[in-house]
Write a protein that holds these residues in place. Structure first.
Motif, PDB file in Angstrom:
ATOM      1  N   ALA A  23      39.421  10.409  36.725  1.00  0.00           N
ATOM      2  CA  ALA A  23      38.546   9.450  36.768  1.00  0.00           C
ATOM      3  C   ALA A  23      38.944   7.994  37.048  1.00  0.00           C
ATOM      4  CB  ALA A  23      37.634   9.499  35.614  1.00  0.00           C
ATOM      5  N   ALA A  24      38.240   7.259  37.888  1.00  0.00           N
ATOM      6  CA  ALA A  24      38.608   5.878  38.269  1.00  0.00           C
ATOM      7  C   ALA A  24      37.682   4.990  37.635  1.00  0.00           C
ATOM      8  CB  ALA A  24      38.785   5.878  39.686  1.00  0.00           C
ATOM      9  N   SER A  25      38.077   3.460  37.428  1.00  0.00           N
ATOM     10  CA  SER A  25      37.380   2.743  36.873  1.00  0.00           C
ATOM     11  C   SER A  25      36.665   1.963  38.077  1.00  0.00           C
ATOM     12  CB  SER A  25      37.839   1.532  35.912  1.00  0.00           C
ATOM     13  OG  SER A  25      38.849   1.007  36.815  1.00  0.00           O
ATOM     14  N   ILE A  26      36.733   2.287  39.342  1.00  0.00           N
ATOM     15  CA  ILE A  26      36.396   1.555  40.542  1.00  0.00           C
ATOM     16  C   ILE A  26      35.334   2.508  41.305  1.00  0.00           C
ATOM     17  CG2 ILE A  26      38.215  -0.331  40.570  1.00  0.00           C
ATOM     18  CD1 ILE A  26      39.438   1.527  42.981  1.00  0.00           C
ATOM     19  N   SER A  70      40.306  17.221  46.204  1.00  0.00           N
ATOM     20  CA  SER A  70      39.041  16.901  46.572  1.00  0.00           C
ATOM     21  C   SER A  70      38.564  15.530  45.845  1.00  0.00           C
ATOM     22  CB  SER A  70      38.206  17.988  46.562  1.00  0.00           C
ATOM     23  OG  SER A  70      37.827  18.327  45.043  1.00  0.00           O
ATOM     24  N   ARG A  71      37.317  15.173  46.072  1.00  0.00           N
ATOM     25  CA  ARG A  71      36.854  13.981  45.511  1.00  0.00           C
ATOM     26  C   ARG A  71      35.445  13.906  45.273  1.00  0.00           C
ATOM     27  NH1 ARG A  71      37.873   9.664  50.436  1.00  0.00           N
ATOM     28  NH2 ARG A  71      36.106  10.164  51.627  1.00  0.00           N
ATOM     29  N   ASP A  72      34.979  13.435  44.168  1.00  0.00           N
ATOM     30  CA  ASP A  72      33.507  13.321  44.118  1.00  0.00           C
ATOM     31  C   ASP A  72      33.299  11.787  44.198  1.00  0.00           C
ATOM     32  OD1 ASP A  72      30.858  13.069  43.002  1.00  0.00           O
ATOM     33  OD2 ASP A  72      31.038  15.054  41.872  1.00  0.00           O
ATOM     34  N   ASN A  73      32.635  11.197  45.137  1.00  0.00           N
ATOM     35  CA  ASN A  73      32.415   9.768  45.284  1.00  0.00           C
ATOM     36  C   ASN A  73      31.289   9.256  43.974  1.00  0.00           C
ATOM     37  OD1 ASN A  73      33.914   9.627  47.565  1.00  0.00           O
ATOM     38  ND2 ASN A  73      32.530  10.132  48.896  1.00  0.00           N
ATOM     39  N   LYS A  75      30.871  10.479  41.285  1.00  0.00           N
ATOM     40  CA  LYS A  75      31.535  10.013  39.910  1.00  0.00           C
ATOM     41  C   LYS A  75      32.919   9.601  40.027  1.00  0.00           C
ATOM     42  CE  LYS A  75      29.599  14.688  38.443  1.00  0.00           C
ATOM     43  NZ  LYS A  75      30.040  16.225  37.991  1.00  0.00           N
ATOM     44  N   ASN A  76      33.324   8.948  41.004  1.00  0.00           N
ATOM     45  CA  ASN A  76      34.562   8.193  41.078  1.00  0.00           C
ATOM     46  C   ASN A  76      35.663   9.133  40.540  1.00  0.00           C
ATOM     47  OD1 ASN A  76      33.374   5.720  42.422  1.00  0.00           O
ATOM     48  ND2 ASN A  76      32.559   5.220  40.502  1.00  0.00           N
ATOM     49  N   THR A  77      35.704  10.247  41.002  1.00  0.00           N
ATOM     50  CA  THR A  77      36.631  11.204  40.642  1.00  0.00           C
ATOM     51  C   THR A  77      37.412  11.841  41.492  1.00  0.00           C
ATOM     52  OG1 THR A  77      35.281  11.344  38.433  1.00  0.00           O
ATOM     53  CG2 THR A  77      37.094  13.112  38.820  1.00  0.00           C
ATOM     54  N   VAL A  78      38.618  12.058  41.495  1.00  0.00           N
ATOM     55  CA  VAL A  78      39.403  13.050  42.474  1.00  0.00           C
ATOM     56  C   VAL A  78      39.868  13.982  41.424  1.00  0.00           C
ATOM     57  CG1 VAL A  78      41.451  13.191  43.594  1.00  0.00           C
ATOM     58  CG2 VAL A  78      39.928  11.194  43.662  1.00  0.00           C
ATOM     59  N   TYR A  79      39.941  15.224  42.113  1.00  0.00           N
ATOM     60  CA  TYR A  79      40.413  16.530  41.389  1.00  0.00           C
ATOM     61  C   TYR A  79      41.487  17.421  42.012  1.00  0.00           C
ATOM     62  CZ  TYR A  79      35.550  16.214  39.698  1.00  0.00           C
ATOM     63  OH  TYR A  79      34.346  15.573  39.328  1.00  0.00           O
ATOM     64  N   LEU A  80      42.287  17.801  41.469  1.00  0.00           N
ATOM     65  CA  LEU A  80      43.228  18.897  42.013  1.00  0.00           C
ATOM     66  C   LEU A  80      43.184  20.257  41.617  1.00  0.00           C
ATOM     67  CD1 LEU A  80      45.969  18.909  43.833  1.00  0.00           C
ATOM     68  CD2 LEU A  80      47.315  18.591  41.605  1.00  0.00           C
ATOM     69  N   GLN A  81      42.587  20.977  42.595  1.00  0.00           N
ATOM     70  CA  GLN A  81      42.553  22.352  42.137  1.00  0.00           C
ATOM     71  C   GLN A  81      43.539  23.168  42.205  1.00  0.00           C
ATOM     72  OE1 GLN A  81      39.915  24.087  40.565  1.00  0.00           O
ATOM     73  NE2 GLN A  81      41.299  25.896  40.448  1.00  0.00           N
ATOM     74  N   MET A  82      44.383  23.840  41.221  1.00  0.00           N
ATOM     75  CA  MET A  82      45.645  24.329  41.346  1.00  0.00           C
ATOM     76  C   MET A  82      45.556  25.864  40.883  1.00  0.00           C
ATOM     77  SD  MET A  82      47.916  21.436  39.256  1.00  0.00           S
ATOM     78  CE  MET A  82      47.462  22.039  37.926  1.00  0.00           C
ATOM     79  N   ASN A  83      45.786  26.509  42.188  1.00  0.00           N
ATOM     80  CA  ASN A  83      45.765  27.986  42.017  1.00  0.00           C
ATOM     81  C   ASN A  83      46.983  28.749  42.146  1.00  0.00           C
ATOM     82  OD1 ASN A  83      43.082  27.837  41.703  1.00  0.00           O
ATOM     83  ND2 ASN A  83      42.741  28.070  43.962  1.00  0.00           N
TER      84      ASN A  83
END
Length: 114
Positions: A23-26, A70-73, A75-83
């Motif tokens: 989660a980013a503050s920007i 991936s990212r959710d603009n 929510k200002n959040t970037v995800y890393l799905q690791m399988n």
């Protein structure tokens, strides 16, 4: 000042999955790119995955086909799905963002048991 807060690390068995969040503050549209590095004990920090402002992605060869960034603009959040996690994925995972300078999160521990 850009603040990045990672979450989602933990202990899982080999073959399992985890999803890391950063989660980013920007507004992440202001970042040239964001992504994840990892550092295992006694090893150098290495790039895991990157996503650019334009949406392009880059992955380390060792995680291609298993990890997805991936990212959710909104929510200002970037995800890393690791399988299909492997013991060699064990490391501290750090989120970063390039906004003129490179900013880092504090890291989240991922431990994969065999």
């Amino acid at each position: 000042q850009v603040q990045l807060v990672e979450s989602g690390g933990g202990l899982v068995q080999a073959g399992g999955s985890l999803r890391l969040s950063c989660a980013a503050s920007i507004n992440i549209f202001s970042a040239n790119d964001m992504g994840w590095y990892r550092q295992a004990p006694g090893k150098q920090r290495e790039l895991v995955a990157t996503i650019t402002m334009g949406g392009s992605t880059i992955y380390a060869d060792s995680v291609k086909g298993r990890f997805t960034i991936s990212r959710d603009n909104a929510k200002n959040t970037v995800y890393l799905q690791m399988n299909s996690l492997k013991p060699e994925d064990t490391a501290v995972y750090f989120c970063y963002a390039t906004v003129i300078y490179v900013y880092w999160g504090h890291g989240t521990q991922v431990t994969i048991s065999s």
